[in-house]
Design a protein around this motif. Structure first.
Motif, mmCIF file in Angstrom:
data_model
loop_
_atom_site.group_PDB
_atom_site.id
_atom_site.type_symbol
_atom_site.label_atom_id
_atom_site.label_comp_id
_atom_site.label_asym_id
_atom_site.label_seq_id
_atom_site.Cartn_x
_atom_site.Cartn_y
_atom_site.Cartn_z
ATOM 1 N N PHE A 155 0.558 -0.867 -0.251
ATOM 2 C CA PHE A 155 0.054 0.173 -0.321
ATOM 3 C C PHE A 155 0.987 1.402 -0.404
ATOM 4 O O PHE A 155 1.875 1.303 0.797
ATOM 5 C CB PHE A 155 -1.260 -0.090 1.432
ATOM 6 N N GLY A 156 0.468 2.197 -0.476
ATOM 7 C CA GLY A 156 1.271 3.573 -0.568
ATOM 8 C C GLY A 156 -0.003 5.036 -1.365
ATOM 9 O O GLY A 156 -0.800 5.072 -1.865
ATOM 10 N N TRP A 157 1.255 5.778 -1.345
ATOM 11 C CA TRP A 157 1.057 7.259 -2.855
ATOM 12 C C TRP A 157 1.936 7.605 -3.336
ATOM 13 O O TRP A 157 2.474 6.605 -3.446
ATOM 14 C CB TRP A 157 0.639 8.028 -1.334
ATOM 15 N N THR A 158 1.122 7.826 -4.398
ATOM 16 C CA THR A 158 1.625 8.894 -5.537
ATOM 17 C C THR A 158 1.801 9.988 -5.277
ATOM 18 O O THR A 158 0.136 10.525 -5.646
ATOM 19 C CB THR A 158 1.457 7.089 -7.032
ATOM 20 N N PRO A 159 2.516 10.495 -5.929
ATOM 21 C CA PRO A 159 2.312 11.934 -6.142
ATOM 22 C C PRO A 159 1.866 12.297 -7.268
ATOM 23 O O PRO A 159 1.956 12.288 -8.217
ATOM 24 C CB PRO A 159 3.974 12.314 -5.953
ATOM 25 N N VAL A 160 1.010 13.424 -7.033
ATOM 26 C CA VAL A 160 0.357 13.927 -8.285
ATOM 27 C C VAL A 160 0.986 15.410 -8.608
ATOM 28 O O VAL A 160 1.797 16.515 -9.234
ATOM 29 C CB VAL A 160 -1.639 14.117 -8.335
ATOM 30 N N GLU A 161 0.970 16.412 -6.831
ATOM 31 C CA GLU A 161 1.539 17.994 -7.012
ATOM 32 C C GLU A 161 0.902 18.287 -5.179
ATOM 33 O O GLU A 161 1.239 17.873 -4.833
ATOM 34 C CB GLU A 161 0.119 18.790 -7.934
ATOM 35 N N GLY A 162 2.436 19.256 -5.635
ATOM 36 C CA GLY A 162 3.303 19.457 -4.307
ATOM 37 C C GLY A 162 3.559 18.226 -3.821
ATOM 38 O O GLY A 162 4.195 19.290 -2.419
ATOM 39 N N VAL A 163 3.981 17.185 -3.884
ATOM 40 C CA VAL A 163 5.219 16.384 -3.572
ATOM 41 C C VAL A 163 5.684 15.902 -4.247
ATOM 42 O O VAL A 163 5.057 15.319 -5.340
ATOM 43 C CB VAL A 163 3.904 16.025 -2.267
ATOM 44 N N ASP A 164 7.587 15.431 -3.722
ATOM 45 C CA ASP A 164 7.212 14.662 -5.442
ATOM 46 C C ASP A 164 7.954 13.092 -4.313
ATOM 47 O O ASP A 164 7.457 13.365 -3.132
ATOM 48 C CB ASP A 164 8.789 15.363 -5.292
#
Length: 602
Positions: free
Chosen positions: A132-141
């Motif tokens: 599980f995790g997150w993928t950046p879209v805007e404002g974070v790399d």
């Protein structure tokens, strides 16, 4: 070659063709390898990249970090998972759910057999785990979102149980604090709640995801009646892709990976299903997500993904997203509970009910309830057979009555044959008039068989695919109704001091157990209700059929053979009594004597 030898050769060839086709369609049971057995060489490759335009391009959580190898993955700290039904652990490296055993199920029916291992670590052969995790879209790399190799922190000595969820934490040092609360229920469902607290001055946007990954194709039954591979529900539409199908997915130009995506509007799930087990991602009900089936050809990895829409988190705010993870046995009652009580729509259909689902579902429902009442699956199959025979009895009565009437017309039919001579048209017209006059339908005798065929295949499907018959005992030597009869005529059913040949042996086809032999006898006795056909070739084929079926069904599940024996026995009794009620007394013993004399004369 005389006519008798020609007919014998014809009957032999036909029987051989029937056997060959049957074993192509229904191959004998194959031995199942123990997935817990140690491998000769352990996996040493690095953890591969997720590589999706919506997901991190590498397993590393930070751009400067090196991808974790087997050694660091194995050495990462772990959280123990312990419930009444599951044991295992979760790696803090990526928060991977990668070590689960099912405490209620064992690899074999033998006493002391190890628990079923459903998920396994990267360092093990055929690794199988959830991420599980997150993928950046805007404002974070990408360097500042948690991924598969992020090292999370957790409370000291934390243990995940039904009553005590565990929260993992990771601070990226750039103004965002990520948390992952992991909970588990009394059965096989994890609830993963991912949250991000934005303490920076700017808003950020990112997507939560869940992944199930299999390294290499697992051992499968490769049997057309059973689906093993990817399964998913997308807004009420079920899709099944086996592992071969996954290797043929189109190449996605955005990343050069074989993939197939579906946009799910409100309800769905995706994962991998085995014969009796499955691991499924279930985003929160009503949540849109992208359902992706994927195959990494160069690394032989199969992957299922659920990627949710982007979430914007303003400065000083916290946002969260939930995904459930089912990893356990395909128990009908458990899946039904999740479907009806917890909003996982269509979850019961993760069981492969097949083309005759309109029969397999009610048949299983009836068997399940009979088992709840009786408490023994063998006797429940017998009771189910009685119920099915009672339901189709009106058609059987009509059929056997018609057959009895046709026997009454036999003398008149013989006269028609003599009068018509070689004029077949005249013979056919005379017979049709005779049938019409006496209100006899010669085709009605086929009705019970036509009805029995889909019922037989449906029950076979139920016995083969459903969890409830796995390792279910009847009595005595039958301790697993989903497996062939373990007794063998080759060692006189255990009287001789050597074991019967296993299913992998070429002798398996003649290693008949007690149940298959009883099946052949029951079919043979049923045939003796009727006189043998006057045509020698037909008589020869009919004489062979009980024994051909005895060998064909010899390596089938004991539960199915038990059903067939019970069905034949009830059919014999019904047909005998109905014929007697119409004034026709079947000469069973006389037909047996004639059959024996005919064989001696031949």
């Amino acid at each position: 070659m005389d006519d008798q030898n020609k007919n014998l050769l014809l009957a032999t060839v036909l029987s051989g063709v029937v056997l060959l086709v049957w074993f192509v369609l229904f191959p004998p049971e194959q031995p199942v390898e123990d997935p817990n057995a140690p491998a000769a060489v352990e996996q040493t490759a690095q953890t591969p990249a997720i590589a999706d335009s919506d997901l991190p391009t590498a397993d590393s959580a930070a751009a400067t970090a090196t991808a974790a190898n087997v050694s660091s993955t194995a050495d990462a700290p772990r959280i123990t998972v312990k419930t009444d039904r599951i044991s295992g652990s979760i790696s803090l490296l990526g928060g991977r759910v990668d070590d689960l055993q099912l405490l209620d199920y064992h690899e074999t029916a033998d006493e002391g057999s190890p628990d079923v291992q459903i998920l396994s670590r990267v360092s093990s052969p055929n690794a199988y785990y959830a991420l599980f995790g997150w993928t950046p879209v805007e404002g974070v790399d990408a360097a500042n979102v948690p991924g598969p190799d992020t090292l999370w922190s957790a409370p000291a000595n934390a243990v995940l149980t039904q009553s005590s969820p565990v929260t993992l934490t990771w601070d990226n040092g750039a103004g965002q604090i990520f948390r992952r609360e992991m909970a588990i229920d009394d059965d096989f469902m994890f609830t993963i709640t991912q949250s991000v607290e934005n303490t920076s001055a700017n808003a950020i946007s990112l997507r939560p995801y869940g992944i199930i990954r299999r390294h290499g194709e697992p051992e499968t039954r490769k049997f057309f009646i059973l689906h093993e591979g990817l399964v998913r529900m997308s807004d009420g539409t079920l899709q099944e892709l086996n592992y071969k199908d996954l290797t043929k997915l189109p190449v996605d130009d955005r990343e050069g990976t074989q993939a197939e995506r579906q946009e799910v509007a409100t309800d769905g799930w995706i994962g991998f299903t085995d014969h009796y087990w499955q691991t499924i991602l279930v985003p929160d009900a009503g949540t849109a997500f992208r359902s992706t089936a994927k195959y990494f050809e160069g690394r032989d990895i199969y992957q299922a993904e659920a990627v949710q829409p982007a979430i914007t988190v303003a400065s000083g705010e916290t946002a969260s997203a939930g995904t459930r993870l089912f990893s356990g046995a395909k128990e009908w009652a458990t899946l039904k509970h999740y479907e009806e009580d917890e909003g996982v729509k269509g979850f019961v259909d993760s069981i492969d009910w097949g083309w005759f689902f309109f029969l397999t579902k009610p048949i299983f429902w009836m068997l399940h309830n009979l088992h709840a009442l009786i408490g023994n699956m063998g006797w429940s199959i017998i009771a189910l057979t009685i119920v099915i025979k009672a339901i189709v009895f009106p058609l059987a009565y009509k059929s056997y009555s018609s057959m009895a009437k046709m026997r009454e017309l036999q003398p008149e039919m013989e006269k028609l044959k003599e009068a018509a001579g070689d004029d077949r048209m005249k013979m056919q017209q005379g017979m049709m008039e005779l049938y019409k006059k006496n209100k006899v339908n010669p085709a009605s005798g086929c009705l019970p068989m036509l009805i029995q065929i889909p019922i037989f295949f449906s029950l076979y499907k139920v016995i083969f695919v459903t969890m409830e018959l796995r390792h279910a005992a009847w009595f005595g030597w039958i301790q697993d109704l989903s497996a062939p009869d373990p007794s063998s005529i080759l060692n006189l059913f255990g009287l001789l001091p050597f074991a019967a040949p296993g299913p992998e042996s070429f002798l398996a086809i003649i290693s008949l157990g007690i149940l298959p032999i009883l099946l052949g006898i029951s079919m043979w006795l049923q045939q003796r209700l009727n006189p043998a056909p006057t045509d020698p070739a037909q008589a020869m084929i009919f004489a062979w059929m009980p024994w051909v079926f005895m060998f064909m069904l010899g390596n089938f599940a004991s539960g199915l053979v038990l059903y067939w024996i019970t069905n034949n026995t009830i059919t014999f009794i019904q047909q005998y009594l109905i014929m007697r009620s119409h004034g026709y007394k079947p000469d069973v013993f006389g037909n047996i004597k004639k059959s024996i004399k005919r064989k001696k004369a031949a």
